[in-house]
Design a protein around this motif. Structure first.
Motif, PDB file in Angstrom:
ATOM      1  N   THR A  96      11.886  -3.161   2.246  1.00 45.48           N
ATOM      2  CA  THR A  96      11.106  -2.507   1.132  1.00 45.48           C
ATOM      3  C   THR A  96       9.755  -1.532   1.786  1.00 45.48           C
ATOM      4  N   SER A  97       9.387  -1.912   2.687  1.00 44.60           N
ATOM      5  CA  SER A  97       8.181  -1.445   3.538  1.00 44.60           C
ATOM      6  C   SER A  97       8.919  -0.007   4.174  1.00 44.60           C
ATOM      7  N   LEU A  98      10.205   0.099   4.833  1.00 47.08           N
ATOM      8  CA  LEU A  98      10.622   1.149   5.363  1.00 47.08           C
ATOM      9  C   LEU A  98      10.944   2.159   4.157  1.00 47.08           C
ATOM     10  N   ALA A  99      11.402   1.643   2.893  1.00 43.40           N
ATOM     11  CA  ALA A  99      12.248   2.543   1.832  1.00 43.40           C
ATOM     12  C   ALA A  99      10.548   3.038   1.425  1.00 43.40           C
ATOM     13  N   LEU A 100       9.727   2.564   1.217  1.00 44.40           N
ATOM     14  CA  LEU A 100       8.322   3.293   1.035  1.00 44.40           C
ATOM     15  C   LEU A 100       7.799   4.315   1.672  1.00 44.40           C
ATOM     16  N   ALA A 101       8.008   3.988   2.938  1.00 40.15           N
ATOM     17  CA  ALA A 101       7.539   4.973   4.112  1.00 40.15           C
ATOM     18  C   ALA A 101       8.634   6.202   3.914  1.00 40.15           C
ATOM     19  N   ARG A 137      -2.784   3.574  -3.414  1.00 41.17           N
ATOM     20  CA  ARG A 137      -2.183   2.843  -4.485  1.00 41.17           C
ATOM     21  C   ARG A 137      -1.712   1.586  -4.236  1.00 41.17           C
ATOM     22  N   ARG A 138      -1.940   0.440  -5.167  1.00 42.99           N
ATOM     23  CA  ARG A 138      -1.346  -0.620  -4.939  1.00 42.99           C
ATOM     24  C   ARG A 138      -0.100  -0.879  -5.630  1.00 42.99           C
ATOM     25  N   LEU A 163       0.803  -1.326  -0.064  1.00 40.48           N
ATOM     26  CA  LEU A 163      -0.055   0.037   0.212  1.00 40.48           C
ATOM     27  C   LEU A 163       0.874   1.118   0.072  1.00 40.48           C
ATOM     28  N   LEU A 164       0.434   1.969  -0.761  1.00 40.49           N
ATOM     29  CA  LEU A 164       1.433   3.289  -0.939  1.00 40.49           C
ATOM     30  C   LEU A 164       0.573   4.456  -1.008  1.00 40.49           C
ATOM     31  N   ARG A 210       0.793  -1.089 -12.790  1.00 42.66           N
ATOM     32  CA  ARG A 210      -0.494  -1.530 -12.469  1.00 42.66           C
ATOM     33  C   ARG A 210      -0.722  -0.818 -11.184  1.00 42.66           C
ATOM     34  N   ASP A 211      -2.395  -0.278 -11.231  1.00 45.60           N
ATOM     35  CA  ASP A 211      -2.753   0.079 -10.066  1.00 45.60           C
ATOM     36  C   ASP A 211      -4.241  -0.328  -9.841  1.00 45.60           C
ATOM     37  N   GLU A 212      -4.338  -1.413  -9.241  1.00 43.10           N
ATOM     38  CA  GLU A 212      -5.720  -1.869  -8.738  1.00 43.10           C
ATOM     39  C   GLU A 212      -5.568  -1.824  -7.216  1.00 43.10           C
ATOM     40  N   PRO A 213      -6.305  -0.950  -6.690  1.00 35.38           N
ATOM     41  CA  PRO A 213      -5.933  -0.595  -5.286  1.00 35.38           C
ATOM     42  C   PRO A 213      -6.388  -1.724  -4.205  1.00 35.38           C
ATOM     43  N   LEU A 214      -7.617  -2.499  -4.451  1.00 36.89           N
ATOM     44  CA  LEU A 214      -8.107  -3.441  -3.761  1.00 36.89           C
ATOM     45  C   LEU A 214      -8.280  -3.117  -2.446  1.00 36.89           C
TER      46      LEU A 214
END
Length: 224
Positions: free
Chosen positions: A135-140, A112-113, A34-35, A102-106
């Motif tokens: 990767t989660s920390l990098a996205l945060a 964004r997915r 989740l972004l 691809r962006d299917e948020p679900l």
């Protein structure tokens, strides 16, 4: 399951976990994060390729053969590296992009997915935990606009270079004319993540991430 079938049918059954058949086909081991949709996607495209390309040095599952069909002898770190042809794109079975769009948020439209298809299937639970955690920390950090914008001169070529560099010391050309190894880039990303507020599990991930980089820099075989 393999043992049960072998016992009941009297035949040998072998199970393989991989992401290529060695004959030119590749099938994904996908991650989804989740972004926040408020994060500009041009920032994602500017930042994420260098992170994903350099991440291969840490979490590749290993592959015998170079080229999509393994047409040349050799060993490389990633099973997926030879199957990416562009920096970004929607396709997952051909003309794959390092950043999948691809962006299917679900979920709610707030999110964004982020669909990551560059990973290898890896049987190590620890490696999977650290890959997802880092990767989660990098996205945060990316959401907070705190992740370094490092632009590779040629991300697709760099991906193959990282995968085939068993020494982990080959410099990658950056768009600004400088160069850095995959481990150098990962260390820069780790330091950026350490500078933003962490979730409860974040410190353990950072410590393990840092230890892994230290081990790979001194002796890759010390990580076993």
């Amino acid at each position: 399951a393999a043992r049960r079938v072998a016992a009941s049918e009297g035949i040998e059954v072998r199970l393989f976990r991989n992401t290529t058949d060695g004959k030119g086909a590749s099938y994904g081991h996908h991650e989804n994060f989740l972004l926040r949709r408020s994060t500009p996607f041009d920032r994602v495209l500017a930042t994420l390729p260098a992170f994903l390309v350099s991440r291969v040095a840490l979490f590749g599952a290993g592959r015998v053969g170079l080229g999509p069909a393994g047409e040349r002898p050799g060993f490389q770190i990633s099973q997926r590296a030879d199957f990416f042809e562009r920096v970004s794109g929607l396709d997952t079975t051909r003309r794959r992009g390092i950043v999948n769009t691809r962006d299917e948020p679900l979920a709610s439209r707030e999110w964004r997915r982020l669909h990551i298809i560059i990973s290898d299937a890896n049987r190590s639970p620890w490696a999977a935990w650290l890959r997802l955690g880092a990767t989660s920390l990098a996205l945060a950090a990316l959401e907070a606009d705190a992740l370094a914008t490092i632009t590779l001169a040629d991300p697709v070529a760099a991906l193959r270079t990282v995968s085939r560099d068993l020494t982990l010391r080959h410099p990658l050309d950056l768009a600004d004319g400088s160069a850095a190894t995959a481990l150098d880039l990962q260390r820069r990303f780790l330091n950026d993540c350490a500078a933003v507020p962490l979730p409860a599990w974040g410190s353990e991930v950072l410590d393990s991430w840092s230890d892994l980089l230290d081990d790979l820099a001194s002796d890759p075989f010390s990580t076993t």
